[in-house]
Design a protein around this motif. Structure first.
Motif, PDB file in Angstrom:
ATOM      1  N   VAL A 187       0.955  -1.215   0.012  1.00 11.27           N
ATOM      2  CA  VAL A 187      -0.052  -0.135   0.047  1.00 11.27           C
ATOM      3  C   VAL A 187       0.858   1.363   0.042  1.00 11.27           C
ATOM      4  N   ALA A 188       2.074   1.366   0.672  1.00 13.34           N
ATOM      5  CA  ALA A 188       2.793   2.519   0.813  1.00 13.34           C
ATOM      6  C   ALA A 188       3.797   2.629  -0.470  1.00 13.34           C
ATOM      7  N   GLN A 189       3.930   1.589  -1.171  1.00 15.60           N
ATOM      8  CA  GLN A 189       5.019   1.886  -2.173  1.00 15.60           C
ATOM      9  C   GLN A 189       4.042   1.854  -3.648  1.00 15.60           C
ATOM     10  N   MET A 190       2.753   1.714  -3.571  1.00 15.59           N
ATOM     11  CA  MET A 190       1.834   2.201  -4.591  1.00 15.59           C
ATOM     12  C   MET A 190       1.713   3.581  -4.795  1.00 15.59           C
ATOM     13  N   HIS A 191       2.076   4.510  -3.835  1.00 15.02           N
ATOM     14  CA  HIS A 191       1.991   5.940  -3.759  1.00 15.02           C
ATOM     15  C   HIS A 191       3.074   6.245  -4.728  1.00 15.02           C
ATOM     16  N   ILE A 192       4.355   5.631  -4.339  1.00 14.15           N
ATOM     17  CA  ILE A 192       5.573   6.036  -5.330  1.00 14.15           C
ATOM     18  C   ILE A 192       5.556   5.641  -6.655  1.00 14.15           C
ATOM     19  N   VAL A 193       4.669   4.275  -6.808  1.00  8.12           N
ATOM     20  CA  VAL A 193       4.412   3.837  -8.317  1.00  8.12           C
ATOM     21  C   VAL A 193       3.761   4.722  -8.833  1.00  8.12           C
ATOM     22  N   LEU A 194       2.792   5.523  -8.248  1.00  7.10           N
ATOM     23  CA  LEU A 194       1.958   6.423  -9.198  1.00  7.10           C
ATOM     24  C   LEU A 194       2.469   7.670  -8.994  1.00  7.10           C
ATOM     25  N   GLY A 195       3.713   7.958  -8.509  1.00  8.54           N
ATOM     26  CA  GLY A 195       4.046   9.254  -8.934  1.00  8.54           C
ATOM     27  C   GLY A 195       4.161  10.059  -7.467  1.00  8.54           C
ATOM     28  N   GLY A 196       3.549   9.668  -6.533  1.00 10.57           N
ATOM     29  CA  GLY A 196       3.565  10.349  -5.145  1.00 10.57           C
ATOM     30  C   GLY A 196       4.233  10.232  -4.147  1.00 10.57           C
ATOM     31  N   SER A 197       3.959  10.450  -2.770  1.00 14.12           N
ATOM     32  CA  SER A 197       4.580  10.117  -1.702  1.00 14.12           C
ATOM     33  C   SER A 197       3.886   9.538  -0.489  1.00 14.12           C
ATOM     34  N   PRO A 198       4.518   8.406  -0.025  1.00 18.64           N
ATOM     35  CA  PRO A 198       3.481   7.372   0.943  1.00 18.64           C
ATOM     36  C   PRO A 198       3.443   8.258   2.319  1.00 18.64           C
ATOM     37  N   GLN A 199       2.110   7.960   3.194  1.00 18.36           N
ATOM     38  CA  GLN A 199       1.931   8.486   4.461  1.00 18.36           C
ATOM     39  C   GLN A 199       2.401   7.572   5.345  1.00 18.36           C
ATOM     40  N   SER A 200       2.302   8.025   6.589  1.00 17.14           N
ATOM     41  CA  SER A 200       2.935   7.265   7.390  1.00 17.14           C
ATOM     42  C   SER A 200       2.183   6.090   8.199  1.00 17.14           C
ATOM     43  N   SER A 201       1.034   5.770   7.758  1.00 15.73           N
ATOM     44  CA  SER A 201       0.304   4.551   8.133  1.00 15.73           C
ATOM     45  C   SER A 201      -0.557   4.028   7.002  1.00 15.73           C
ATOM     46  N   VAL A 202      -0.879   2.797   7.288  1.00 18.57           N
ATOM     47  CA  VAL A 202      -1.849   1.961   6.201  1.00 18.57           C
ATOM     48  C   VAL A 202      -3.099   2.954   5.923  1.00 18.57           C
ATOM     49  N   PRO A 203      -3.809   3.343   7.003  1.00 22.91           N
ATOM     50  CA  PRO A 203      -5.159   3.879   6.976  1.00 22.91           C
ATOM     51  C   PRO A 203      -4.859   5.234   6.346  1.00 22.91           C
ATOM     52  N   ASP A 204      -4.107   6.095   6.467  1.00 29.83           N
ATOM     53  CA  ASP A 204      -3.855   7.468   5.793  1.00 29.83           C
ATOM     54  C   ASP A 204      -3.313   6.993   4.425  1.00 29.83           C
ATOM     55  N   ASN A 205      -2.620   6.141   4.048  1.00 30.50           N
ATOM     56  CA  ASN A 205      -2.463   5.756   2.814  1.00 30.50           C
ATOM     57  C   ASN A 205      -3.729   5.161   1.859  1.00 30.50           C
ATOM     58  N   LEU A 206      -4.400   4.560   2.372  1.00 35.73           N
ATOM     59  CA  LEU A 206      -5.625   4.266   1.900  1.00 35.73           C
ATOM     60  C   LEU A 206      -6.704   5.401   1.647  1.00 35.73           C
ATOM     61  N   ARG A 207      -6.660   6.226   2.477  1.00 34.67           N
ATOM     62  CA  ARG A 207      -7.576   7.607   2.607  1.00 34.67           C
ATOM     63  C   ARG A 207      -7.018   8.595   1.410  1.00 34.67           C
ATOM     64  N   SER A 208      -5.691   8.487   1.372  1.00 36.46           N
ATOM     65  CA  SER A 208      -5.073   9.409   0.340  1.00 36.46           C
ATOM     66  C   SER A 208      -4.698   9.002  -1.046  1.00 36.46           C
ATOM     67  N   LEU A 209      -5.246   7.345  -1.059  1.00 36.50           N
ATOM     68  CA  LEU A 209      -5.098   6.980  -2.586  1.00 36.50           C
ATOM     69  C   LEU A 209      -6.096   7.351  -3.608  1.00 36.50           C
ATOM     70  N   PRO A 210      -7.235   7.537  -3.458  1.00 37.30           N
ATOM     71  CA  PRO A 210      -8.120   8.318  -4.398  1.00 37.30           C
ATOM     72  C   PRO A 210      -7.708   9.713  -5.122  1.00 37.30           C
ATOM     73  N   ALA A 211      -7.162  10.367  -4.151  1.00 36.29           N
ATOM     74  CA  ALA A 211      -6.642  11.739  -4.605  1.00 36.29           C
ATOM     75  C   ALA A 211      -5.284  11.286  -5.483  1.00 36.29           C
ATOM     76  N   GLN A 212      -4.679  10.233  -5.008  1.00 33.84           N
ATOM     77  CA  GLN A 212      -3.050   9.972  -5.749  1.00 33.84           C
ATOM     78  C   GLN A 212      -3.539   9.415  -7.121  1.00 33.84           C
ATOM     79  N   LEU A 213      -4.658   8.716  -7.153  1.00 35.59           N
ATOM     80  CA  LEU A 213      -4.942   8.279  -8.643  1.00 35.59           C
ATOM     81  C   LEU A 213      -5.628   9.285  -9.639  1.00 35.59           C
ATOM     82  N   ALA A 214      -6.220  10.173  -8.803  1.00 36.79           N
ATOM     83  CA  ALA A 214      -6.647  11.561  -9.862  1.00 36.79           C
ATOM     84  C   ALA A 214      -5.196  12.335 -10.243  1.00 36.79           C
ATOM     85  N   ASP A 215      -4.178  12.173  -9.727  1.00 35.86           N
ATOM     86  CA  ASP A 215      -3.145  13.060 -10.067  1.00 35.86           C
ATOM     87  C   ASP A 215      -1.931  12.170 -10.183  1.00 35.86           C
ATOM     88  N   LEU A 216      -2.358  11.296 -11.422  1.00 34.31           N
ATOM     89  CA  LEU A 216      -0.911  10.191 -11.849  1.00 34.31           C
ATOM     90  C   LEU A 216       0.231  11.155 -12.547  1.00 34.31           C
TER      91      LEU A 216
END
Length: 887
Positions: free
Chosen positions: A155-184
């Motif tokens: 879950v954390a590395q998925m943000h880097i794969v999409l071009g962003g930066s990971p958050q500190s915890s899994v819940p935070d990463n899951l909550r920010s994932l939709p915004a990251q998908l919108a900004d590829l």
């Protein structure tokens, strides 16, 4: 398999090292000699470790150089000092979440100090020799911990794969994932997709060329391909940055709350230790599948492995590296690449040092998105479907699920603690869950106990037994694997009272049919093949004790026909054997002075000379003198077999209805119900793939030699050849025996067995007959066959040869001397076969001599020095003891 276990621990400082059989003595050991297989294996491991070390450092948020430091230290320090020679240590994905959390809380320099302290704790644990206690942790907890860590990484590395930066915890990463998908970021996504595609497709390249290309690690190909594409396409994106080593951060004094630091040290110690020890056990299993690994490698010393890991963590932390643990992927690659010693692990560490110093410009071309995709794939693979199927089969899904969720949402230490608590609760529930039912069938009261019978179930058991009418016939079926003292006393007291008031009681295990026929022969489903609700099949001594309560008056109480009882002669329902003539009996007793005199009647039939054996066999099966079993008299007028079937025995295929036919059918029935369900899968695999035994085992036809039992082997392990006297007729002899020669040729040339074992035994009737045989006379088939043993007699009579003997003592009598000499002679006959000689010259085959003392249940192996062909060498059969099983 015990027939091929070395008789001394290879690493013992007091052991005299001997060269392998049939090869010249080894040259003097050269200190820094490195085998070519170790060099090639180290290169393969290095190519896998380099990108993974950078990727794990990226995932933790540590300096990327820290991953290289940990890889180098893991190879050099843990590789040199550890107890698992072929295990590769370094930065592990299982430590990613723990390290990332520590860096975020305490900073990098304090994290390095925590790593040093964790290594110090590991050293202490290794000195206390508690390494094996770590293996007591439920596999469901370990698999759940790894799965939770894998989910967190992915879950954390998925943000880097999409071009962003990971958050500190899994819940935070899951909550920010939709915004990251919108900004590829197209460049990062393209590089990541190419990396994942190469990782997935490279191991599946078809054809001959594909087999050659697949030798290059997929991780290296994926990162190299993505880097080359990014460079040539001119993609702008973050890349690896390796600062100068002069500015590399080292460990500092720990700063933070004491309790928090202690918890951090314990968490790091737990994860590093458990992963390393489980990895060492897994490496042992991989090594066992490679017969080409030298015997000097041996099994892992887990306490030494813990010491090596502790030393590596102290050095890595002090030098500013990540925590170190045994890594499954790199260790498997090391074994599969053909490594033969710890030199391959250490060389891989040297290569990492060279790369860190000389390949910095090339490493700085690697896109971070490619490393993130690589680590994300590793995280996904940590959620193993095989592990999920395993815990499902063992009904431990709650433990696995709670541990995984706890690690994902709370942390590693908290998740493991929750998993342990759930595992204890599940075990207590299984122990306390007992179902007791009472019903009546055809005038017999059945009390069925399903589950573990403990003091918690005593009130319900007493209530059910109280409902049984006085003077009635009762069958108590115990369908479980454990009974405590309170339940035992309750059952025993009630049984005595019920019997005193005119009733009858039978205690038995689980049965498929419960009619009035209460014979409990080998068909009783209480053995290792039986399953109770919520309980794994376990052999319990309590069952054997409970099964005999109050049954001393049973007409067949002398029969012990239970798979789960200590094995006795199962010839239980025939007339006693015809006594031997006085003279023959005395003669036979004198011939076997070392055999126990308190055995059962008929046990030695296999040792008798031919005419005596025929007489004893004609008298029918012997009645066992063993006490205790739960069977009612077979004098009942029930013609059915003990399975409860209404079909007569003849309908099952027996050619007669006597005791022998009944015994055969019972044994087959017991196999079909108890054992067949457990081995059906393995036999189906062998049926599909064909037999691939590693050993040809040539032994005597004596009924007391159960080859699978004394060698702890199973289906597909041994290619067994049995004949009277374990003889190997010399090749080319006129009127020789082609059946033995054909078996040897088939085993060596077709099955490609790796070893041949010739096994003799004490009290061998064939050797007795050979020793007593008078020249001339009628040439019976037995005498014609035993002529192949005459070279053994001549060898024993040759005073110029050293006599074969057992370690610590000479042969007890001339017959035992002949038995030992015969094994050595038959090995010489084997060497004369063309197929055997070719395989020996090519180093593809080993020969072993073995002697089994029946009365002592003790195996002896012919020492390697005694298998040479020079007459000056001693022929000693070394004792194989329990301590040797760890070799």
């Amino acid at each position: 398999m015990s027939a091929c276990v070395p008789t001394r621990t290879p690493d013992s400082p007091h052991t005299k090292r001997v060269h392998p059989p049939h090869s010249p003595p080894r040259a003097p050991h050269r200190r820094f000699r490195v085998a070519g297989a170790d060099v090639s294996a180290s290169i393969a491991v290095f190519l896998i470790a380099l990108p993974l070390s950078l990727g794990i450092a990226l995932a933790t948020g540590a300096p990327l150089q820290a991953g290289l430091v940990a890889a180098a230290v893991g190879g050099l320090v843990a590789g040199r000092l550890g107890g698992s020679p072929l295990q590769v240590s370094g930065p592990a994905a299982g430590l990613t979440v723990v390290t990332a959390d520590l860096i975020q809380r305490y900073g990098w320099r304090t994290t390095c100090a925590i790593t040093v302290l964790a290594g110090l704790v590991q050293l202490g644990l290794g000195c206390l020799r508690v390494a094996r206690s770590a293996l007591a942790v439920s596999p469901a907890i370990v698999h759940g911990m790894l799965a939770g860590i894998g989910v967190t990484i992915a879950v954390a590395q998925m943000h880097i794969v999409l071009g962003g930066s990971p958050q500190s915890s899994v819940p935070d990463n899951l909550r920010s994932l939709p915004a990251q998908l919108a900004d590829l970021h197209p460049a990062a996504v393209a590089v990541s997709a190419l990396t994942l595609a190469l990782l997935l497709l490279w191991p599946r390249l078809p054809g001959r060329m594909g087999r050659l290309l697949r030798k290059v690690p997929a991780a290296l190909v994926a990162v190299t391909g993505a880097t080359a594409t990014a460079v040539f396409a001119g993609l702008t994106q973050p890349r690896v940055e390796l600062p100068s080593w002069s500015s590399h951060a080292l460990a500092g004094l720990p700063e933070g709350p004491v309790l928090g630091l202690v918890a951090a040290v314990l968490t790091t110690t737990l994860v590093c230790s458990v992963q390393s020890l489980l990895g060492a056990v897994a490496v042992d299993k991989l090594i066992a599948t490679r017969p080409s690994v030298p015997a000097q490698v041996g099994r892992s010393d887990l306490d030494r492995e813990l010491l090596g890991q502790g030393a590596a963590n102290m050095v890595s932390g002090a030098l500013g590296g990540l925590p170190v643990a045994g890594v499954a992927v790199r260790s498997a690659a090391n074994v599969q690449a053909g490594a033969v010693s710890r030199n391959s692990t250490m060389l891989h560490g040297v290569l990492v040092v060279v790369a860190a110093l000389l390949m910095v410009p090339a490493l700085e071309l690697i896109p971070l998105a490619s490393l993130a995709a690589l680590v994300m794939a590793v995280g996904i693979q940590m959620v193993s479907l095989h592990h999920i199927r395993t815990v499902t089969r063992h009904r431990e899904v709650p433990v696995y699920a709670i541990t995984t969720l706890g690690v994902v949402f709370l942390g590693v230490l908290e998740g493991v603690a929750l998993g342990i608590a759930v595992a204890v609760a599940v075990s207590m529930r299984r122990l306390a869950r007992t179902r007791i039912t009472h019903d009546e069938k055809e005038g017999v009261h059945h009390v069925h106990v399903r589950g573990q019978l403990t003091f918690l179930a005593v009130p319900r058991l007493s209530r059910a037994l109280h409902h049984v009418p006085q003077g009635s016939s009762v069958l108590v079926e115990l369908d479980g694997s454990f009974m405590d003292h309170a339940a035992y006393e309750t059952l025993q007291d009630w049984q005595r009272t019920h019997t005193a008031r005119g009733g009858s009681v039978e205690l038995t295990g689980r049965r498929s049919g419960a009619g009035t026929d209460t014979n409990t022969g080998p068909d009783t489903d209480t053995g290792p093949g039986s399953h109770s609700e919520g309980v794994e099949p376990v052999t319990s001594p309590v069952q054997a004790v409970v099964s005999v309560v109050g049954m001393a008056d049973s007409p067949l109480a002398g029969c012990r026909c239970r798979p789960w009882t200590p094995w006795r002669n199962h010839q239980c329902d025939g007339p006693p054997p015809t006594p031997l003539p006085d003279g023959r009996a005395a003669e036979y007793q004198e011939r076997l002075p070392d055999e126990p005199s308190g055995g059962e009647p008929g046990e030695r039939t296999g040792d008798l000379p031919a005419e005596t054996a025929e007489s004893a066999a004609a008298s029918g099966p012997a009645r066992s003198a063993a006490p205790a079993a739960l069977t009612e008299s077979t004098e009942q007028t029930d013609p059915t077999d003990s399975t409860g079937s209404d079909e007569p025995i003849e309908s099952v295929g027996a050619t007669g209805s006597g005791p022998s036919a009944r015994q055969l059918v019972r044994g087959i029935s017991a196999f079909q119900r108890n054992t067949a369900p457990l081995v059906r899968g393995e036999l189906a695999r062998l049926a599909r793939e064909g037999q691939q035994p590693s050993q040809l085992f040539l032994t005597c036809a004596d009924s007391r030699l159960v080859t699978s039992m004394i060698t702890s082997s199973g289906p597909g392990d041994l290619f067994v050849v049995r004949n009277v006297g374990n003889l190997v007729p010399p090749p080319g002899e006129e009127s020789g025996d082609d059946s033995v020669a054909a078996a040897i040729e088939y085993g060596v040339d077709v099955l490609k067995v790796r070893s041949i074992t010739v096994c003799g035994h004490s009290g061998c009737g064939a050797m007795q007959a050979l020793f007593d045989a008078a020249p001339g006379g009628v040439q019976t088939p037995l005498k014609r066959w035993l002529r192949h043993g005459r070279p053994s007699l001549e060898r024993m009579a040759d005073t110029g040869r050293p006599r074969a003997r057992l370690a610590g003592r000479a042969a007890a009598d001339p017959v035992e001397q002949l038995c030992l000499t015969n094994v050595v002679e038959q090995l010489d006959h084997l060497r004369a076969y063309d197929s055997v000689a070719r395989a020996l010259r090519a180093g593809e085959l080993e020969l072993h001599g073995m002697y089994f003392h029946v009365g002592e249940a003790q195996a002896y192996l012919l020492s390697e020095a005694g298998q040479g062909e020079s007459e000056g060498e001693s022929e000693v059969f070394d004792h194989v003891g329990v301590a040797d099983l760890s070799v």
